[in-house]
Structure formats: C-alpha cells, structure tokens
Enzyme design. Sequence first.
Site, mmCIF file in Angstrom:
data_model
loop_
_atom_site.group_PDB
_atom_site.id
_atom_site.type_symbol
_atom_site.label_atom_id
_atom_site.label_comp_id
_atom_site.label_asym_id
_atom_site.label_seq_id
_atom_site.Cartn_x
_atom_site.Cartn_y
_atom_site.Cartn_z
ATOM 1 N N ARG A 223 5.241 6.585 29.566
ATOM 2 C CA ARG A 223 3.968 5.866 29.440
ATOM 3 C C ARG A 223 3.598 5.715 27.955
ATOM 4 O O ARG A 223 4.320 6.196 27.064
ATOM 5 C CB ARG A 223 2.857 6.600 30.174
ATOM 6 C CG ARG A 223 2.525 7.931 29.523
ATOM 7 C CD ARG A 223 1.404 8.652 30.238
ATOM 8 N NE ARG A 223 0.777 9.612 29.354
ATOM 9 C CZ ARG A 223 0.026 10.622 29.740
ATOM 10 N NH1 ARG A 223 -0.180 10.821 31.031
ATOM 11 N NH2 ARG A 223 -0.533 11.428 28.869
ATOM 12 N N GLY A 224 2.471 5.056 27.722
ATOM 13 C CA GLY A 224 1.880 4.980 26.387
ATOM 14 C C GLY A 224 2.828 4.433 25.329
ATOM 15 O O GLY A 224 3.591 3.481 25.568
ATOM 16 N N ALA A 292 7.681 12.253 22.352
ATOM 17 C CA ALA A 292 6.903 13.129 23.237
ATOM 18 C C ALA A 292 5.972 13.989 22.391
ATOM 19 O O ALA A 292 6.380 14.551 21.378
ATOM 20 C CB ALA A 292 7.843 14.015 24.051
ATOM 21 N N LYS A 298 -8.996 22.317 19.918
ATOM 22 C CA LYS A 298 -10.057 23.356 19.842
ATOM 23 C C LYS A 298 -10.219 23.686 18.363
ATOM 24 O O LYS A 298 -9.232 23.666 17.627
ATOM 25 C CB LYS A 298 -9.624 24.663 20.529
ATOM 26 C CG LYS A 298 -9.660 24.670 22.036
ATOM 27 C CD LYS A 298 -11.013 25.082 22.560
ATOM 28 C CE LYS A 298 -11.031 24.991 24.081
ATOM 29 N NZ LYS A 298 -12.202 24.311 24.584
ATOM 30 N N LEU A 300 -10.416 26.199 15.297
ATOM 31 C CA LEU A 300 -9.558 27.384 15.173
ATOM 32 C C LEU A 300 -10.244 28.629 15.728
ATOM 33 O O LEU A 300 -9.596 29.499 16.320
ATOM 34 C CB LEU A 300 -9.144 27.607 13.706
ATOM 35 C CG LEU A 300 -8.034 28.633 13.568
ATOM 36 C CD1 LEU A 300 -6.723 28.130 14.162
ATOM 37 C CD2 LEU A 300 -7.831 29.040 12.128
ATOM 38 N N ALA A 301 -11.577 28.687 15.587
ATOM 39 C CA ALA A 301 -12.306 29.854 16.096
ATOM 40 C C ALA A 301 -12.088 30.023 17.596
ATOM 41 O O ALA A 301 -12.119 31.142 18.116
ATOM 42 C CB ALA A 301 -13.792 29.706 15.786
ATOM 43 N N ASN A 350 -7.689 17.044 10.785
ATOM 44 C CA ASN A 350 -8.707 16.584 11.722
ATOM 45 C C ASN A 350 -9.382 17.796 12.356
ATOM 46 O O ASN A 350 -8.677 18.702 12.829
ATOM 47 C CB ASN A 350 -8.033 15.729 12.815
ATOM 48 C CG ASN A 350 -8.976 14.702 13.379
ATOM 49 O OD1 ASN A 350 -10.099 14.528 12.896
ATOM 50 N ND2 ASN A 350 -8.520 14.009 14.417
ATOM 51 N N TYR A 356 -2.338 20.618 16.176
ATOM 52 C CA TYR A 356 -1.721 19.279 16.238
ATOM 53 C C TYR A 356 -1.374 18.788 14.827
ATOM 54 O O TYR A 356 -0.276 18.300 14.569
ATOM 55 C CB TYR A 356 -2.710 18.330 16.916
ATOM 56 C CG TYR A 356 -2.219 16.917 17.130
ATOM 57 C CD1 TYR A 356 -1.319 16.617 18.163
ATOM 58 C CD2 TYR A 356 -2.669 15.875 16.323
ATOM 59 C CE1 TYR A 356 -0.890 15.316 18.370
ATOM 60 C CE2 TYR A 356 -2.255 14.570 16.530
ATOM 61 C CZ TYR A 356 -1.360 14.296 17.560
ATOM 62 O OH TYR A 356 -0.940 12.993 17.767
ATOM 63 N N THR A 391 -4.420 4.476 23.868
ATOM 64 C CA THR A 391 -3.548 5.003 24.933
ATOM 65 C C THR A 391 -4.349 5.998 25.775
ATOM 66 O O THR A 391 -5.513 6.292 25.470
ATOM 67 C CB THR A 391 -2.326 5.778 24.365
ATOM 68 O OG1 THR A 391 -2.813 6.946 23.690
ATOM 69 C CG2 THR A 391 -1.497 4.954 23.425
HETATM 70 N N1 LIG Z 1 -2.337 7.596 20.799
HETATM 71 C C1 LIG Z 1 -2.589 7.779 19.515
HETATM 72 O O1 LIG Z 1 -3.605 7.311 18.973
HETATM 73 C C2 LIG Z 1 -1.624 8.552 18.660
HETATM 74 C C3 LIG Z 1 -1.951 8.692 17.317
HETATM 75 C C4 LIG Z 1 -1.081 9.389 16.496
HETATM 76 C C5 LIG Z 1 0.083 9.912 17.008
HETATM 77 N N2 LIG Z 1 0.384 9.764 18.317
HETATM 78 C C6 LIG Z 1 1.652 10.363 18.792
HETATM 79 O O2 LIG Z 1 2.427 9.382 19.466
HETATM 80 C C7 LIG Z 1 3.172 10.009 20.528
HETATM 81 C C8 LIG Z 1 2.882 9.295 21.838
HETATM 82 O O3 LIG Z 1 1.473 9.353 22.083
HETATM 83 P P1 LIG Z 1 0.792 8.705 23.367
HETATM 84 O O4 LIG Z 1 -0.600 8.394 22.974
HETATM 85 O O5 LIG Z 1 1.643 7.631 23.952
HETATM 86 O O6 LIG Z 1 0.765 9.984 24.336
HETATM 87 P P2 LIG Z 1 0.792 10.095 25.918
HETATM 88 O O7 LIG Z 1 0.151 11.392 26.249
HETATM 89 O O8 LIG Z 1 0.253 8.855 26.550
HETATM 90 O O9 LIG Z 1 2.376 10.174 26.217
HETATM 91 C C9 LIG Z 1 3.167 11.278 25.821
HETATM 92 C C10 LIG Z 1 4.384 11.374 26.712
HETATM 93 O O10 LIG Z 1 5.136 12.534 26.298
HETATM 94 C C11 LIG Z 1 5.559 13.216 27.469
HETATM 95 N N3 LIG Z 1 5.763 14.652 27.211
HETATM 96 C C12 LIG Z 1 4.815 15.569 26.890
HETATM 97 N N4 LIG Z 1 5.369 16.795 26.823
HETATM 98 C C13 LIG Z 1 6.689 16.657 27.097
HETATM 99 C C14 LIG Z 1 7.791 17.571 27.194
HETATM 100 N N5 LIG Z 1 7.618 18.885 27.009
HETATM 101 N N6 LIG Z 1 9.011 17.083 27.492
HETATM 102 C C15 LIG Z 1 9.201 15.745 27.690
HETATM 103 N N7 LIG Z 1 8.200 14.840 27.623
HETATM 104 C C16 LIG Z 1 6.960 15.290 27.330
HETATM 105 C C17 LIG Z 1 4.404 13.013 28.444
HETATM 106 O O11 LIG Z 1 4.808 13.253 29.802
HETATM 107 C C18 LIG Z 1 4.034 11.556 28.197
HETATM 108 O O12 LIG Z 1 4.759 10.669 28.983
HETATM 109 C C19 LIG Z 1 2.777 11.473 20.508
HETATM 110 O O13 LIG Z 1 3.716 12.214 19.770
HETATM 111 C C20 LIG Z 1 1.442 11.477 19.795
HETATM 112 O O14 LIG Z 1 1.153 12.713 19.194
HETATM 113 C C21 LIG Z 1 -0.446 9.107 19.151
#
Ligand SMILES: NC(=O)c1ccc[n+]([C@@H]2O[C@H](COP(=O)([O-])OP(=O)(O)OC[C@H]3O[C@@H](n4cnc5c(N)ncnc54)[C@H](O)[C@@H]3O)[C@@H](O)[C@H]2O)c1
Length: 450
Positions: A223-224, A292, A298, A300-301, A350, A356, A391
């Site tokens: 997804r996403g 992924a 949260k 840090l506290a 952030n 993160y 997303t």
């Molecule tokens: N959406 C944003 O604004 C944004 C901004 C900066 C960075 N990102 C990064 O982009 C990437 C995708 O983000 P997104 O918004 O599409 O997230 P999302 O949560 O929609 O999708 C993440 C996908 O990763 C999979 N996943 C999670 N843990 C997993 C594991 N242990 N093994 C295999 N698959 C796993 C989930 O099942 C999911 O399908 C992420 O790394 C996120 O940190 C997103």
Amino acid sequence: MSDRYIDFANSSIGHRLVGAIGLPSPVRLERWQAGRLRPVEGALLIGGGPLAEKVNALANRLTDAIYSYGTDPSMATAWIPGHGPKLKAVVFDASDLLQTDQLKALREFFQPLMKNLEHCAHLVILGRDPQTLNDPFAASAQRALEGFSRSLAKELRSGGTLQLIYVGEGAEDQLEGPLRFFLSPKSAFVSGQVIRLNPCETQVTDWTRPLAGRKALVTGAARGIGASIAETLARDGADVILLDVPPAKNDLDALAARLGGRSITLDICAEDAAAQLVEHLPDGIDIVVHNAGITRDKTLANMTPDFWDAVLAVNLNAPQVLTQALLDNGTLRDNGRVILLASISGIAGNRGQTNYAASKAGLIGLAQAWAPLLQERGISINAVAPGFIETQMTARVPFGLREAGRRMSSLGQGGLPQDVAEAVAWLAQPGTGAFTGQALRVCGQSVLGA
Ligand SMILES: NC(=O)c1ccc[n+]([C@@H]2O[C@H](COP(=O)([O-])OP(=O)(O)OC[C@H]3O[C@@H](n4cnc5c(N)ncnc54)[C@H](O)[C@@H]3O)[C@@H](O)[C@H]2O)c1
C-alpha cells in the site's frame, strides 16, 4: 487521502476568498501522465556558460521548442523578454561564475524570466561542486549558488520548482537523466535541492523503458508509497518483486498480479528474514528499495522500550541486515541500485519522533558511508527523504499537525505517493550511478530542516 483545502482554494469562490484574506493558495501540481513522451511540453530556455552547449546537444530529446538567452544565438532561437513565449523549463549554466562580481549574471539572467514562467515551470541551475575547486574565491562563488537557488525556489509561484546540480568533472555526459527528471512533472514535489553528479559508466539506452531488463525488489509494497513505487518501476520496464508482511498478502498479491510481478510475504524483522530473502531471489536483483517503515510516536518521556525497539528494528536495522546479506551472497548485482526511504524528520527532527527520526537519520548516514565502498562495483546507494505525503500513515496525524505539515512548504501542500515513486524510479536508472551517497528530499521545499 484528499486535501480539501486545495480543492477549495482552486474553486472559483475559494480562489477569490483565499486571495482576499491572504491565506496560502496552493496550486494543483502538474504530474506525469501515462503515455506522455516528452519531458518538457512547452518552451525550454537554455543559457549561461559552457555546459549550456552540452544541454543544447540533447535538448531536442526533451522538447521541440528550444530557446537561448544570453548565449550564442546560433544555438537556438533567441528568446526576447516580453516577446518570447512563456517558459515551461529553464536551464542556466553557472559553472563559469568564479568570482563575486560574476554572480550578477544570475540576477541578469533570471530577473527577466520571473514574470514569464508557465504554470508548474521547472528550473535548473548547473554549477561545479565547491569542494572540488582549489581557488577559495571560486569555491565561494560556486557555493553562493546554493543560497541563490534555494531562495529563488521559494520565490517561484504557481507550482514552479528549481534545483541546483553540481556537475562533477567527467559527469557532463550524465546530464540527460537528471534533466529529464528535474525539468518534467516527475519532480513536481521536489524543489530547492542541491544535487551532486559524479561520472558513471552505465547509461539508459531506451528512455521509454529505462529500467527494462532490471529486477527490482520493493519492501512494504502492499500500500501507500511502496505500492506506488512498485507501479512506477513496472511502468519504467522493471520486473518487480513486491514484499510485505503476511497480513497484507491479499493486497500484495493483487498488486503483484496487476503489475505482472511476484510477491514475497515476509516480516523483514524476522530472525531468518535475510536468509529467506536471499532464497527468494536465486537469480539476483538489480534494484532494492527499502520502503517498509513504521511510526510509534511518543515524546521521549513517555517512550516505551517496545515503541523504540520496533521502529529501529523495521526502519534501520532491517535495511542494514538485508542489504548486507544481499551483498554477501552476491545477490545484489554489479551496477545495482539501493534506495532507502528516509524522511525529513530524520533531517529536521520532529517532536514525538525521537525513535523515528533516529532511524531515518541513520538511513541517510548509511547511504553516505556505504556509497564509496560500493562504488567499485558500480552500485549506488541513496536515501529519499519525503516530506508530508498523503498516505494512511499521515492520515493518522492529528488535524492541526497535518495541516501544518502540508502548508509549511514552498508548494503549500502535501505530496502524493507518486512524487516519491518518481524520485525512486529516477534513482533506480542505470545512469543514476552518477548520484550516490546523497539524500534527495521530496518535500515541496518544506521549511522543516531546510
Ligand atoms: N507518508 C509520509 O508522509 C512519509 C514521509 C516520510 C517518510 N515516509 C516513509 O515512506 C515509507 C512508506 O510510508 P507510507 O506512508 O507508504 O507507509 P504505510 O504505513 O502506508 O506503508 C508501509 C508498508 O510497510 C509495511 N511494513 C511495515 N512493517 C513491515 C515489516 N516488518 N516487514 C515488511 N513490511 C512491513 C506495511 O505493512 C505497509 O504496507 C516509510 O518508510 C515511511 O517512513 C513516509
């Protein structure tokens, strides 16, 4: 995830109201549509120093409307301020500006253009990396380009973008790939970036399918952003292998089937994940996209050990362990491309995201440190740092923060998964070995960490 404010600001009543009370007025960004061939649909203006000639030599593959301004008029039709067409794209070579008084060429070239740009115009400035120049004054003049370009990017209206590309000695023949990306709607949500190009032996041979014959693995592809990356890599000709956790199997299989690809259900944090992955890829892999990722926010506290551990395990440890295994087993081929999904949170920090942001900053460090070690095999490794992307992950962000995330950028809106996917697809191209160890922000020039 829709941004209702953009719909409102672009309606006829909303547009007038937003203008009257001085609210931000984000425009609908133009994006690459399936079937489009030309990177630039409109007038491309080229000017400046010696690299302008290089750009001219490839410009007819970008558009059929090429103009020159301030350079040898025999190279293309001269563009005359107030008379020439509105400009869809601009390239200015500033690589020969080596003294402070020469920098005025920037003002002289760009000022007449500013009121003659089309909707969603894309601008590129070329220079030489200051770190490679021995003369301190020359290095200082080239570094000045950074401040100029990041500021001018903030002054562009109507969805315009601007980047600075430092072209390394010997990398001049690698310009077509970045120009196809940065002058086209593929980079709709990228602005104010500084890119460093190095020489690279591999080149794209067919620009309609730049990834033909290449095998690509995308993690978190159900997804996403991951799903969009898989679609875009497949569009560009790659054989795609989609990976996600077992509970996402139905969505993953459906997408893989639609893209003519293969799926792997695997938790990338499983103890035997690396061994399983290598086993699933007996024929090797050319492109690995570590997409992924999870959030467990949260302060840090209040941060629990399991929140901390889960984020570091998925976002940072798994990409490290899996990439190492793919290298150790010879699964990742020569001239491979590794792309790590970081975040501007890893650059700016952030509140509520110490875990993160640490994981995403760690990915940027990983790309930087690993790049020189992998260069001998022609492998590039880069991070892509998205800003606010619409997303399911960002839909969970509280309303106030979500609105701030969207509007606090030069383009005044969130990006789409497609914007990140286009950047990844560019970094996956054979010629993009010229770009390695860097972090490319896809954030609409967000003020965070800028
Ligand atoms: N959406 C944003 O604004 C944004 C901004 C900066 C960075 N990102 C990064 O982009 C990437 C995708 O983000 P997104 O918004 O599409 O997230 P999302 O949560 O929609 O999708 C993440 C996908 O990763 C999979 N996943 C999670 N843990 C997993 C594991 N242990 N093994 C295999 N698959 C796993 C989930 O099942 C999911 O399908 C992420 O790394 C996120 O940190 C997103």
